[in-house]
Design a protein around this motif. Structure first.
Motif, PDB file in Angstrom:
ATOM      1  N   LEU A 169       0.599  -1.254   0.009  1.00  0.00           N
ATOM      2  CA  LEU A 169       0.402  -0.008   0.102  1.00  0.00           C
ATOM      3  C   LEU A 169       1.052   1.258   0.307  1.00  0.00           C
ATOM      4  O   LEU A 169       0.598   2.038  -0.615  1.00  0.00           O
ATOM      5  N   ALA A 179       2.474   1.947  -3.332  1.00  0.00           N
ATOM      6  CA  ALA A 179       1.418   2.152  -4.131  1.00  0.00           C
ATOM      7  C   ALA A 179       1.052   3.009  -4.491  1.00  0.00           C
ATOM      8  O   ALA A 179       0.626   3.942  -5.327  1.00  0.00           O
ATOM      9  N   LEU A 180       0.761   3.549  -2.799  1.00  0.00           N
ATOM     10  CA  LEU A 180       1.101   4.617  -3.194  1.00  0.00           C
ATOM     11  C   LEU A 180       1.494   6.217  -3.831  1.00  0.00           C
ATOM     12  O   LEU A 180       1.441   7.136  -4.032  1.00  0.00           O
ATOM     13  N   ASP A 195       0.116   4.132  -8.294  1.00  0.00           N
ATOM     14  CA  ASP A 195      -0.439   3.454  -8.147  1.00  0.00           C
ATOM     15  C   ASP A 195      -2.459   2.958  -8.187  1.00  0.00           C
ATOM     16  O   ASP A 195      -2.388   2.758  -8.720  1.00  0.00           O
ATOM     17  N   PHE A 196      -2.186   4.096  -6.961  1.00  0.00           N
ATOM     18  CA  PHE A 196      -3.804   4.377  -6.934  1.00  0.00           C
ATOM     19  C   PHE A 196      -4.488   4.793  -7.780  1.00  0.00           C
ATOM     20  O   PHE A 196      -4.078   5.863  -8.476  1.00  0.00           O
ATOM     21  N   ARG A 221      -9.023   3.644  -5.427  1.00  0.00           N
ATOM     22  CA  ARG A 221      -9.392   2.112  -5.862  1.00  0.00           C
ATOM     23  C   ARG A 221      -8.250   2.016  -6.068  1.00  0.00           C
ATOM     24  O   ARG A 221      -6.722   3.137  -6.169  1.00  0.00           O
ATOM     25  N   TRP A 222      -7.565   0.846  -5.654  1.00  0.00           N
ATOM     26  CA  TRP A 222      -6.690  -0.183  -5.990  1.00  0.00           C
ATOM     27  C   TRP A 222      -6.441  -0.897  -6.559  1.00  0.00           C
ATOM     28  O   TRP A 222      -6.702  -2.670  -6.132  1.00  0.00           O
ATOM     29  N   HIS A 251      -4.433  -3.658  -8.129  1.00  0.00           N
ATOM     30  CA  HIS A 251      -3.355  -4.243  -7.755  1.00  0.00           C
ATOM     31  C   HIS A 251      -2.421  -5.417  -8.927  1.00  0.00           C
ATOM     32  O   HIS A 251      -3.404  -6.365  -8.656  1.00  0.00           O
ATOM     33  N   ASN A 270      -7.741  -6.018  -7.858  1.00  0.00           N
ATOM     34  CA  ASN A 270      -8.609  -4.861  -7.297  1.00  0.00           C
ATOM     35  C   ASN A 270      -8.517  -4.662  -5.679  1.00  0.00           C
ATOM     36  O   ASN A 270      -9.378  -5.942  -5.608  1.00  0.00           O
ATOM     37  N   LEU A 327      -3.046   9.064   1.729  1.00  0.00           N
ATOM     38  CA  LEU A 327      -4.225   8.661   1.013  1.00  0.00           C
ATOM     39  C   LEU A 327      -5.001   9.954   0.470  1.00  0.00           C
ATOM     40  O   LEU A 327      -5.482  10.358   0.042  1.00  0.00           O
TER      41      LEU A 327
END
Ligand code: C2E
Ligand code: MG
Ligand code: MG
Ligand code: MG
Length: 285
Positions: A31, A34-35, A39-40, A63-64, A66, A71, A90
């Protein structure tokens, strides 16, 4: 003998807990990456005025996607973000992304009246939030009413000393606040007097049951009456069918969002949706 069994059981549980904790830790790391790695995504769900079918705005929902796990739903990653302290980041990412997207739509003549962004109670612990929001508005040439900040009742029960100050400062900027999931928290109605909210979001659990349960429709009616007398915009969440839609109109609800109108859409798909929506209004029936 008993000791050996217990010891065995203990190690069994601890292994299981260990693997759960490890999965959690892995997800937390993913996470964070991704943040920071961009990627979010935000998806956008239209909100529609029931009286005249104007577009009220859109709600931005994180939305994530992955690469390996597919998702990952907010129901899964929001609690992890809350517990790991990433939720503040976030929320700020969502604010910036929403402002960027809105300014891009404006530049290209796509008429989205405003964007609602969900924030956590944690975001209101941050005394720099008002300045952060104000800087974004400036950078993207937006006005305060182009945004709405959605807060939940947990923000109100928050004992963090910064919360009141931050809320007051955001309000002073002229950015509207919406009370999300209204009616599901533990707090009393008293705060509606003290808090500068302009919008009440009727929780989807009420909307879900309002047609089949008279007690629930009495509650939705009561919330709509409260909104009316306090001059707040009432937004019904999770409207899925025509029966709910019609009952909400009958009760005098202002705005609705839900699968009945549209699921949350990517920015590109929202544009297409808006074109169709506008075209439908020009040629009704
Ligand atoms: P919420 O703010 O109450 O958002 C409404 C949720 O209802 C969204 O779920 C939306 O996809 C879903 N929904 C919309 N229409 C319908 C419908 O007709 N039927 C049903 N059954 N559901 C509908 P989602 O996207 O899974 O988000 C869940 C929650 O996660 C949100 O609830 C919000 O509390 C949180 N969340 C999402 N994005 C963010 C974010 O960027 N920051 C923070 N702090 N929280 C977020
Ligand atoms: Mg919301
Ligand atoms: Mg909600
Ligand atoms: Mg909800």
């Amino acid at each position: 003998q008993a000791k050996a069994v217990n010891r065995g059981r203990f190690s069994f549980f601890s292994e299981e807990m260990n693997s759960m904790a490890q999965e959690r830790l892995a997800l937390e790391g993913a996470l964070r990456d991704a943040l920071r790695g961009g990627d979010f995504e935000l998806h956008y769900q239209p909100q529609i005025h029931l009286r005249d079918h104007r577009l009220h705005g859109v709600e931005a929902l994180a939305r994530w996607p992955h690469p390996q796990l597919g998702n990952i739903s907010p129901g899964r990653f929001i609690p992890i973000a809350e517990e790991s302290g990433l939720i503040g980041e976030l929320g700020k990412w969502a604010l910036e992304e929403a402002c960027f997207q809105l300014s891009d739509w404006r530049r290209r003549g796509i008429k989205v009246p405003s964007i609602s962004v969900n924030l956590s109670a944690t975001n209101f612990h941050d005394l720099e939030l008002p300045q952060f929001v104000s800087d974004l508005l400036q950078r993207y040439s937006l006005s305060p009413t182009d945004l709405t900040l959605e807060i939940t009742e947990t923000v109100l029960m928050d004992t963090n000393p910064s919360t009141n100050q931050t809320i007051a400062a955001v309000h002073a900027l002229g950015v509207p606040l919406a009370m999300d999931d209204f009616g599901t928290g533990y707090s009393s109605l008293g705060y509606l007097r003290k808090l500068p909210v302009g919008e009440l979001k009727l929780d989807q659990s009420f909307v879900r049951d309002m047609v089949k349960d008279e007690a629930v429709s009495a509650l939705t009616n009561a919330v709509i009456r409260i909104g009316e007398s306090l001059k707040l915009i009432v937004v019904a969440e999770g409207v899925e069918d025509a029966d709910q839609y019609e009952l909400l109109i009958k009760q005098g609800c202002d705005v609705a969002q839900g699968y009945y109108f549209s699921r949350p859409l990517t920015a590109d798909n929202l544009e297409i949706w808006i074109r169709d929506f506008m075209a439908g209004k020009e040629n009704p029936g």
